[in-house]
Design an enzyme around this catalytic site. Structure first.
Site, mmCIF file in Angstrom:
data_model
loop_
_atom_site.group_PDB
_atom_site.id
_atom_site.type_symbol
_atom_site.label_atom_id
_atom_site.label_comp_id
_atom_site.label_asym_id
_atom_site.label_seq_id
_atom_site.Cartn_x
_atom_site.Cartn_y
_atom_site.Cartn_z
ATOM 1 N N GLU A 169 0.824 -1.209 0.000
ATOM 2 C CA GLU A 169 0.000 0.000 0.000
ATOM 3 C C GLU A 169 0.859 1.260 0.000
ATOM 4 O O GLU A 169 0.927 1.999 0.977
ATOM 5 C CB GLU A 169 -0.981 -0.068 1.169
ATOM 6 C CG GLU A 169 -1.861 -1.313 1.026
ATOM 7 C CD GLU A 169 -2.935 -1.469 2.086
ATOM 8 O OE1 GLU A 169 -3.150 -0.516 2.858
ATOM 9 O OE2 GLU A 169 -3.557 -2.530 2.129
ATOM 10 N N HIS A 200 -18.380 -9.712 5.400
ATOM 11 C CA HIS A 200 -17.039 -9.193 5.659
ATOM 12 C C HIS A 200 -16.376 -10.016 6.749
ATOM 13 O O HIS A 200 -16.944 -10.172 7.840
ATOM 14 C CB HIS A 200 -17.097 -7.721 6.083
ATOM 15 C CG HIS A 200 -15.735 -7.109 6.246
ATOM 16 N ND1 HIS A 200 -15.372 -6.338 7.325
ATOM 17 C CD2 HIS A 200 -14.641 -7.166 5.463
ATOM 18 C CE1 HIS A 200 -14.108 -5.942 7.186
ATOM 19 N NE2 HIS A 200 -13.644 -6.439 6.063
ATOM 20 N N HIS A 201 -15.222 -10.553 6.449
ATOM 21 C CA HIS A 201 -14.407 -11.276 7.434
ATOM 22 C C HIS A 201 -13.089 -10.553 7.629
ATOM 23 O O HIS A 201 -12.101 -10.869 6.980
ATOM 24 C CB HIS A 201 -14.112 -12.709 6.961
ATOM 25 C CG HIS A 201 -15.294 -13.622 6.985
ATOM 26 N ND1 HIS A 201 -15.303 -14.835 6.347
ATOM 27 C CD2 HIS A 201 -16.515 -13.495 7.591
ATOM 28 C CE1 HIS A 201 -16.485 -15.429 6.557
ATOM 29 N NE2 HIS A 201 -17.234 -14.629 7.299
ATOM 30 N N GLU A 202 -13.082 -9.564 8.499
ATOM 31 C CA GLU A 202 -11.799 -9.003 8.916
ATOM 32 C C GLU A 202 -11.210 -10.010 9.902
ATOM 33 O O GLU A 202 -11.832 -10.319 10.919
ATOM 34 C CB GLU A 202 -11.999 -7.632 9.569
ATOM 35 C CG GLU A 202 -10.744 -7.047 10.180
ATOM 36 C CD GLU A 202 -9.587 -6.941 9.187
ATOM 37 O OE1 GLU A 202 -9.709 -6.192 8.214
ATOM 38 O OE2 GLU A 202 -8.557 -7.622 9.403
ATOM 39 N N HIS A 248 -8.452 -8.535 0.930
ATOM 40 C CA HIS A 248 -7.675 -7.320 1.214
ATOM 41 C C HIS A 248 -6.439 -7.692 2.041
ATOM 42 O O HIS A 248 -6.470 -8.658 2.801
ATOM 43 C CB HIS A 248 -8.531 -6.294 1.960
ATOM 44 C CG HIS A 248 -9.407 -5.514 1.032
ATOM 45 N ND1 HIS A 248 -9.462 -4.143 1.031
ATOM 46 C CD2 HIS A 248 -10.239 -5.919 0.047
ATOM 47 C CE1 HIS A 248 -10.302 -3.737 0.087
ATOM 48 N NE2 HIS A 248 -10.798 -4.799 -0.514
ATOM 49 N N GLU A 249 -5.386 -6.922 1.853
ATOM 50 C CA GLU A 249 -4.088 -7.145 2.532
ATOM 51 C C GLU A 249 -3.468 -8.505 2.194
ATOM 52 O O GLU A 249 -2.550 -8.946 2.876
ATOM 53 C CB GLU A 249 -4.208 -7.009 4.063
ATOM 54 C CG GLU A 249 -4.532 -5.627 4.555
ATOM 55 C CD GLU A 249 -6.026 -5.361 4.597
ATOM 56 O OE1 GLU A 249 -6.432 -4.259 4.180
ATOM 57 O OE2 GLU A 249 -6.783 -6.234 5.015
ATOM 58 N N GLU A 294 -7.198 -6.563 -2.960
ATOM 59 C CA GLU A 294 -6.769 -5.173 -2.800
ATOM 60 C C GLU A 294 -5.288 -5.162 -3.173
ATOM 61 O O GLU A 294 -4.941 -4.992 -4.342
ATOM 62 C CB GLU A 294 -7.013 -4.700 -1.382
ATOM 63 C CG GLU A 294 -6.636 -3.254 -1.160
ATOM 64 C CD GLU A 294 -6.676 -2.863 0.296
ATOM 65 O OE1 GLU A 294 -7.132 -1.764 0.583
ATOM 66 O OE2 GLU A 294 -6.214 -3.640 1.157
ATOM 67 N N GLU A 341 -9.201 4.272 -0.668
ATOM 68 C CA GLU A 341 -9.423 4.591 0.752
ATOM 69 C C GLU A 341 -8.306 5.462 1.323
ATOM 70 O O GLU A 341 -8.531 6.203 2.272
ATOM 71 C CB GLU A 341 -9.562 3.303 1.567
ATOM 72 C CG GLU A 341 -8.279 2.476 1.613
ATOM 73 C CD GLU A 341 -8.457 1.114 2.301
ATOM 74 O OE1 GLU A 341 -9.541 0.527 2.178
ATOM 75 O OE2 GLU A 341 -7.503 0.650 2.942
HETATM 76 C C1 NOJ Z 1 -8.595 -2.448 5.331
HETATM 77 C C2 NOJ Z 1 -9.394 -2.686 4.111
HETATM 78 O O1 NOJ Z 1 -8.678 -2.377 2.962
HETATM 79 C C3 NOJ Z 1 -10.641 -1.837 4.204
HETATM 80 O O2 NOJ Z 1 -11.386 -1.941 3.019
HETATM 81 C C4 NOJ Z 1 -11.440 -2.250 5.404
HETATM 82 O O3 NOJ Z 1 -12.540 -1.389 5.534
HETATM 83 C C5 NOJ Z 1 -10.596 -2.181 6.666
HETATM 84 N N1 NOJ Z 1 -9.358 -2.849 6.494
HETATM 85 C C6 NOJ Z 1 -11.312 -2.812 7.847
HETATM 86 O O4 NOJ Z 1 -11.376 -4.200 7.669
#
Ligand code: NOJ
Ligand code: CA
Length: 695
Positions: A163, A401-403, A471-472, A490, A496
Site C-alpha cells: 500500500e 465481511h471477514h476481517e 484485502h491485505e 486489494e 481509501e
Molecule cells: C482495510 C481494508 O482495505 C478496508 O477496506 C477495510 O474497511 C478495513 N481494512 C477494515 O477491515
C-alpha cells in the site's frame, strides 16, 4: 564423470523464439545456468544467472551439466469465466532444459521457458528423483540483468504491504529510505513486482510472476550500479532464512517478463493468465461479476464506526453484548443497511457490503490477540434474519465481511462454520482482510505460509459456492483463472487512502494498470462523488479530499479492470448527482472485448470495452496532474450502426485540487466514422457510454 560428463554438443546455447522475442539458455564457462532475452535487435535481459539454493547446501546454485533439451510449439485458445475479452490466445514456444548437478549425486533440475510474442515466462521444476523428497529452498538466484539504466515505476519491498504510492526514477536512483523508513527493515534498494520499466530505446518491460502457489512472493533487489535485479524470496518466521518447504516433484511460480515496443501492448498482454492453470472448479455458473455499494466509506470518512460499543479491551468469550451501550454511531445497524439495500435495488446494483456487523471490532488490529472475531456473532443492532429477508425481497444480496485482524489460525479454525453461516443466511460473496502482524508467529503477508492460506481460502470458498475478495493479501499472479470465484484483491494503495492519509497522487491510477493490475483485478473502490470530505465530519476530516475530479471517478470503472467494482460513496452523495451516477449504473463488469487506445504509465490512459453479449461500448480516459486533450477515433464501433454517445466530462474550470466536482454531461449520435476530442482537466478524466440507436 560417466553420464554427467559435459559434451561439446550439449553446452552450446539453446534458443526458443516467437515473433520478435528470442530466449537464449546457456551454461556459463563456470557451469552456472544463464538466460538472456532479446526483442528484435534490442536486448531486454542480458545474460543472467539462474539457480536455487537448498538449505542442505546441495541445491542448484553451483556448476551444472546440461543433459538435454526439447522444444514444443503450442497455439490454442480458451475462454475465461469472466474477463476483459471473450477469447484468449495462448501461443508460445516452450523450451525445457534438463540439468544435473554432479556435486550432488546428479540431482536433477529442469528449467522450463515459454516464449510468447509479448514476453517470456520461466520456472524451475524439481522432478521426482531418488534421494530427494523433502527440501527447503533457502534462496532463489534468478537475475534480471538489465542492459541500461531504465526508467522504473516502483514501490518499496515491504514483505507485508503493497500500500504505497509509486516512485518514478531511474533504476540507479531506487532508494526506498525516505518512503518506508519505519516499516521496511530491508535494504533501501528492494522493490516489489510487478515492476514496470521503460527503456530509452522505446521498450516497455514488466517483471512479475505467475501462479504463485506454495511458495513465497518474489521481490527484487536492485543493484543501482550494474542495473542487475536479483530475486529475493520472502523468508518465513523461523529466523533461519528459510524461504519455502517443498516436496518433489514440485515447481516454482513462473517468473514473467512482458515486453513490447508500446505501452498499450503491455496492458493487453495475457501472458500471466496464460501461464496459470485452467479453472479447477467443476462448475462456475454460480459465479457472477458484480457491482456493489456498502456500509464502508462512511466509516473511512469518520461518519460511522465499525465497532458497536466504545469500550475497549473486551474479551470475546463471555461478553454479554446486549448489555453493552450502543455508541450511537455504529454503521452496520439494520436500518442503515436497509437504506443501502434500497439504494442498490433502485439502481440495479446486486451487492451490499456490510463491515462492522460482527462482534470483535472493539478489540481488533495489532493487539497480537489470537481470539478476536468468531465470524458468526452479529452485534445486537444487526438483525441477520431480517436483513436476509429484506434483501431477498429486493433482489439484492448482502456481502459478508471477514476481517481476520491478521489472526489467521483463528480464522482457519472457524472458516467452515463461517461459510456455513453465510450459506444459511443467503450470502454468496465475502471480503476478507488481514490488517496487522500475522498471528500467531509473525509470518509475513507475502511468505509461503500466507500464500498457502490465500489459495486454501479460494478453494474453501469455492467449495461452498462463495466468491471472494481479499484485502491485505499478497498481490495477485493470475490465479483468478484457476479459481474464478477469486474475483479481486486489494494488494495496493486503494482509493481509501484518500480518506485518511496524504492520499494518492493524481498519477496513481495511470500507473496501477502497469503494475499491480498486471497480476489481476483490484478492488480499488472508485466512485467517490463527494470529493471534499470535510462535509462528512468537519472536525476530523479538515481539508481532506480525494485526489480526483468527479468525472475521473467514473472513468476508473473502465480503466481499472475488475469483475467486482464498488460504488464506494454514500447513497446521500449519489442522490445529489443521479445524472452522473447513471454511468455507474450502466457500466458493466464483464466484457467481450477491450482496446487500449492510448497509454503511458504515470501520464494517461484511455480504454474502451465492449459489454458482454451486447453491442454497447464504454470508454474511460484519465490523466495525471496535467490537463490533456485526448482525441478518440470511434472505429471500434460496429460499422453502419448508429450509437448514442453519452459523454461524462470534466466541467469548465474543473481541477482535482481546486474544483473537483465540476462535470458536464452531453449526448450525441455517432458511428464508426466519428471521432471525439475529450478534454481532461488536471487530475481529471472522462467516461463515455455508447448505446445503439434503435431505428
Ligand atoms: C482495510 C481494508 O482495505 C478496508 O477496506 C477495510 O474497511 C478495513 N481494512 C477494515 O477491515
Ligand atoms: Ca506524469
Amino acid at each position: 564423470m560417466g553420464e554427467f560428463g559435459a559434451s561439446a554438443q550439449t553446452t552450446a546455447p539453446v534458443h526458443a523464439r516467437l515473433d520478435k522475442v528470442d530466449l537464449t539458455f546457456a551454461l556459463g564457462p563456470d557451469g552456472h545456468p544463464t538466460y538472456a532475452v532479446a526483442y528484435g535487435a534490442k536486448t531486454v535481459v542480458e545474460p543472467s544467472r539462474l539457480g536455487l539454493a537448498f538449505a542442505d547446501g546441495r541445491g542448484f546454485d553451483g556448476p551444472l551439466v546440461l543433459v538435454g533439451s526439447e522444444t514444443q510449439d503450442v497455439d490454442e485458445s480458451w475462454q475465461p469465466v469472466w474477463g476483459e475479452v471473450k477469447t484468449i490466445r495462448n501461443h508460445y514456444q516452450q523450451l525445457t532444459v534438463h540439468l544435473r548437478q554432479p556435486a550432488a549425486n546428479g540431482r536433477r533440475l529442469d528449467v522450463v521457458f515459454r516464449v510468447f510474442a509479448d514476453g517470456v515466462g520461466f520456472r524451475y521444476e524439481v522432478p521426482a528423483q531418488p534421494g530427494l523428497a523433502y527440501f527447503t529452498v533457502q534462496d532463489e538466484h534468478t537475475e534480471f540483468n538489465l542492459p541500461a539504466n531504465h526508467k522504473a515505476f516502483w514501490i518499496p519491498g515491504d514483505y507485508d504491504s503493497n500500500e504505497y504510492a509509486y516512485t518514478t526514477s531511474r533504476v540507479s536512483e531506487v532508494n526506498t529510505t525516505p518512503i518506508a523508513a519505519i516499516q521496511q527493515k530491508a535494504p533501501a534498494t528492494r522493490v516489489q513486482t510487478p515492476l514496470m520499466l521503460k527503456s530509452d530505446d522505446g521498450l516497455y518491460i514488466n517483471l512479475h510472476e505467475a501462479a504463485l502457489v506454495n511458495y513465497p512472493a518474489m521481490f527484487l533487489n536492485v543493484n543501482t550500479h550494474t542495473f542487475c535485479l536479483t530475486s529475493q524470496l520472502v523468508p518465513d518466521a523461523t529466523g533461519t532464512g528459510a524461504k519455502a518447504y517443498l516436496q518433489a516433484p514440485e515447481h516454482t511460480p513462473w517468473r514473467t517478463i512482458v515486453v513490447a515496443d508500446n505501452a498499450p501492448a503491455v496492458l493487453a498482454s495475457k501472458l500471466i493468465l496464460n501461464l496459470n492453470e485452467p479453472s479447477k472448479l467443476p462448475d462456475t455458473g454460480w459465479i457472477h461479476p458484480q457491482k456493489f455499494v456498502g456500509v464502508w466509506w462512511e466509516m473511512h470518512v469518520n461518519r460511522a464506526s465499525w465497532n458497536y460499543a466504545d469500550t475497549s479491551n473486551l474479551k470475546l468469550a463471555g461478553t454479554n453484548w446486549n448489555a453493552l451501550k450502543n455508541n450511537g454511531h455504529h454503521g452496520a445497524n439494520t436500518a442503515n443497511v436497509k437504506r443501502y439495500i434500497d439504494f442498490a435495488a433502485a439502481h440495479h446494483i446486486p451487492g451490499v457490503l456490510v463491515e462492522g456487523w460482527n462482534v470483535g471490532w472493539e478489540d481488533w488490529a495489532n493487539n497480537w490477540k489470537e481470539e478476536v472475531f468468531d465470524f458468526v456473532t452479529p452485534y445486537p443492532d444487526f438483525d441477520v434474519d431480517e436483513l436476509q429477508r429484506y434483501a431477498a425481497g429486493k433482489g439484492v444480496k448482502v456481502i459478508m465481511h471477514h476481517e481476520t485482524s491478521a489472526s489467521v489460525t483463528n480464522y482457519e479454525r472457524r472458516q467452515d462454520a463461517a461459510y456455513r453461516f453465510m450459506r444459511d443466511h443467503g450470502y454468496d460473496a465475502v471480503k476478507t482482510g488481514y490488517v496487522g502482524r500475522i498471528i500467531p508467529r509473525g509470518e509475513h503477508h507475502d511468505g509461503q505460509w500466507m500464500v498457502n492460506h490465500y489459495v486454501h481460502t479460494a478453494q474453501l470458498t469455492a467449495a461452498s459456492h462463495i466468491m471472494v475478495d481479499m484485502h491485505e493479501a499478497v498481490r495477485p499472479t493470475g490465479l483468478h483463472r484457476t479459481y474464478p470465484n477469486w474475483l479481486a484483491n486489494e494488494a495496493a494503495r486503494g482509493n481509501e487512502f484518500n480518506a485518511w492519509s496524504s492520499g494518492n497522487p493524481p498519477e496513481h491510477e495511470t500507473i496501477l494498470p502497469f503494475t499491480r493490475l498486471m497480476g489481476g483485478p483490484m478492488d480499488y473502490t472508485p466512485g467517490i462523488f463527494q470529493i471534499k470530505l470535510d462535509d462528512w465530519n468537519p472536525a476530523r476530516n479538515q481539508g481532506k479530499q480525494v485526489h480526483t475530479t468527479l468525472a475521473k471517478q467514473l472513468a476508473l470503472y473502465v480503466t481499472m479492470y475488475s469483475p467486482l467494482q464498488m460504488a464506494a460513496d454514500l447513497p446521500e452523495a449519489y442522490n445529489q448527482h443521479l445524472d452522473a451516477f447513471q454511468f455507474i449504473e450502466d457500466v458493466p463488469v464483464d466484457w467481450d472485448d477491450t482496446r487500449i487506445l492510448a497509454a503511458e504509465p504515470g501520464d494517461y490512459l484511455t480504454t474502451v470495452r465492449k459489454a458482454k453479449g451486447k453491442d454497447e461500448w464504454y470508454l474511460g480516459s484519465i490523466t495525471d496532474e496535467n490537463s490533456r486533450q485526448q482525441p478518440v477515433s470511434l472505429n471500434f464501433l460496429t460499422p453502419g450502426q448508429r450509437y448514442e454517445a453519452t459523454i461524462y466530462a470534466d466541467g469548465k474550470g474543473a481541477d482535482w485540487l481546486k474544483n473537483p466536482m465540476a462535470y458536464r454531461i452531453t449526448r450525441q449520435v455517432v458511428d464508426s466514422r466519428s471521432s471525439l476530442t475529450l478534454q481532461l482537466a488536471p487530475g481529471g478524466g472522462a467516461a463515455v457510454s455508447f448505446k445503439p440507436v434503435i431505428k
